[in-house]
Design a protein around this motif. Structure first.
Motif, PDB file in Angstrom:
ATOM      1  N   GLY A 140       0.796  -1.232   0.000  1.00 27.04           N
ATOM      2  CA  GLY A 140       0.000   0.000   0.000  1.00 27.04           C
ATOM      3  C   GLY A 140       0.822   1.272   0.000  1.00 27.04           C
ATOM      4  O   GLY A 140       0.405   2.285  -0.563  1.00 27.04           O
ATOM      5  N   VAL A 141       2.003   1.255   0.637  1.00 27.62           N
ATOM      6  CA  VAL A 141       2.818   2.473   0.712  1.00 27.62           C
ATOM      7  C   VAL A 141       3.729   2.612  -0.498  1.00 27.62           C
ATOM      8  O   VAL A 141       4.430   3.611  -0.649  1.00 27.62           O
ATOM      9  CB  VAL A 141       3.672   2.475   1.998  1.00 27.62           C
ATOM     10  N   MET A 142       3.759   1.608  -1.350  1.00 27.10           N
ATOM     11  CA  MET A 142       4.629   1.622  -2.518  1.00 27.10           C
ATOM     12  C   MET A 142       3.940   2.327  -3.684  1.00 27.10           C
ATOM     13  O   MET A 142       2.818   1.982  -4.055  1.00 27.10           O
ATOM     14  CB  MET A 142       4.992   0.186  -2.916  1.00 27.10           C
ATOM     15  N   THR A 143       4.600   3.314  -4.264  1.00 21.71           N
ATOM     16  CA  THR A 143       4.079   3.975  -5.462  1.00 21.71           C
ATOM     17  C   THR A 143       4.371   3.091  -6.661  1.00 21.71           C
ATOM     18  O   THR A 143       5.511   2.664  -6.874  1.00 21.71           O
ATOM     19  CB  THR A 143       4.744   5.346  -5.659  1.00 21.71           C
ATOM     20  N   LYS A 144       3.340   2.826  -7.459  1.00 17.93           N
ATOM     21  CA  LYS A 144       3.500   1.914  -8.592  1.00 17.93           C
ATOM     22  C   LYS A 144       3.189   2.644  -9.897  1.00 17.93           C
ATOM     23  O   LYS A 144       2.094   3.206 -10.053  1.00 17.93           O
ATOM     24  CB  LYS A 144       2.575   0.703  -8.421  1.00 17.93           C
TER      25      LYS A 144
END
Length: 385
Positions: free
Chosen positions: A329-333
């Protein structure tokens, strides 16, 4: 000649498919003939050098004996002095022969020396000498401020122009556009594979130039369309992402990337050895391993540059579902794709056209407001039907 051999080995299937063996053989023979002629010319110099230098040496000795002998006969020189003089002359001439040989070898190797010096003296354009050593990205937020970029240093052939984007940390952003619209260029600017010509890129509140390259790139994981694997076991390739990863973390990442099933089908599992470039795997399998390797890195920013192009739609869908799990969830994709189905469920989608942002909204919003996106969507939906 080496370049021709390398090209043929890499593209051997293409050569066979187009029945161009004779053409490539003739091209190789031409290169080999040119190398042979150059080598023969160089060898002729080496072969002629020794006889010429020996002739000079013996002529000098004969001259010394002639003039020295007359001096000995006239009692102006002792025989011992003449013998010593001949010894000194021979030593000097042998040294001159060695010097001439060194000069010839230097001429022959000059081309190689020039190429080596070009590499050794090359300095990278992208440097981090002024970067803050202690600074590291705290989140995956990204901001493009009036970014323009051209591969040509003169500024001709703009690849991106006036790009303004604000991406929040943890967002999933789709990027779509035609061939040559600048999709790959856009994402490659984030880890500073290239530097912008004007404007700036901000990651986690700081210009990317403020970070050390190792720190910035350590926070970004990138999976390219052409997946690169190295000789060794599958596990060794996966641990490139995180050498300290546990077995459980490796398996979990592979399950998310839909790679665990086919890895388990091998008799040696994760210890299966790969050939150079992963030749014993299909394109889709290599892409899934590359995605798993990137997930093991646990980056702040994950970039998938058309990295599921060789994967079927069902597997692609399962990979996207796995990336929605809470732990990511905290990872920008950032997902670059030609298939709208791969990015339709992204938080927002960037539409690029000729290096400019033509639209930036949700899937539904772009269907209503962006003609390019709507046209692509309709054409793909018709193709699917």
């Amino acid at each position: 000649m080496n370049a021709a051999v390398q090209e043929n080995l890499i593209g051997v299937r293409t050569v066979k498919a187009y029945v161009r063996e004779d053409y490539e053989r003739e091209k190789f023979n031409g290169s080999a003939d040119a190398v042979r002629e150059a080598q023969l010319s160089a060898e002729k110099l080496v072969i002629l050098n020794m006889p010429i230098m020996q002739l000079c040496m013996y002529l000098c000795i004969v001259a010394v004996l002639w003039f020295g002998g007359r001096l000995v006969i006239g009692h102006s020189m002792e025989i011992g002095q003449l013998a010593g003089f001949i010894t000194y002359v021979v030593q000097i001439l042998i040294s001159l022969m060695v010097i001439s040989f060194v000069l010839i070898v230097s001429v022959i190797s000059r081309a190689s020396v020039v190429r080596i010096l070009e590499i050794l003296q090359e300095s990278p354009d992208i440097r981090d000498d002024t970067a803050d050593q202690s600074l590291s990205p705290e989140d995956g937020s990204i901001l493009f401020r009036n970014v323009s970029f051209a591969y040509d240093k003169s500024g001709e052939g703009i690849a991106l122009e006036g790009v303004d984007l604000a991406i929040r940390s943890g967002e999933t952003i789709g990027i779509i556009g035609g061939t040559g619209s600048g999709k790959s260029t856009l994402v490659q600017l984030i880890p500073r594979f290239y530097d912008v010509c004007c404007g700036e890129i901000v990651v986690a509140g700081h210009n990317v130039k403020e970070y050390r390259l190792s720190t910035l790139r350590g926070s970004v994981a990138m999976v390219l369309q052409k997946s690169v694997l190295f000789s060794g076991t599958i596990l060794e390739n996966l641990l490139w992402g995180n050498p300290a990863a546990t077995e459980g973390e490796v398996v979990e990442a592979c399950k998310t990337a839909q790679a665990h099933e086919f890895i388990s089908s091998f008799s040696e599992g994760y210890r299966t050895r790969l050939g150079q470039g992963g030749v014993n795997l299909s394109g889709g399998q290599k892409q899934r391993l590359s995605i798993a390797r990137a997930l093991l890195k646990k980056p702040k920013i994950l970039i998938l540059d058309d990295s599921t192009s060789a994967v079927d739609t069902a597997t692609d869908s399962r990979i996207r579902s796995g990336l929605k799990e809470e732990r990511f969830g905290v990872m920008t994709k950032l997902i670059v794709s030609q298939r709208i189905s791969s990015i339709a469920d992204a938080d927002r989608i960037v539409v690029l056209e000729n290096g400019k942002v033509n639209g930036f909204d949700t899937h539904q919003g772009l269907l209503k407001s962006n003609a390019i996106y709507r046209e692509v969507y309709e054409s793909q939906r018709k193709g699917a039907n």
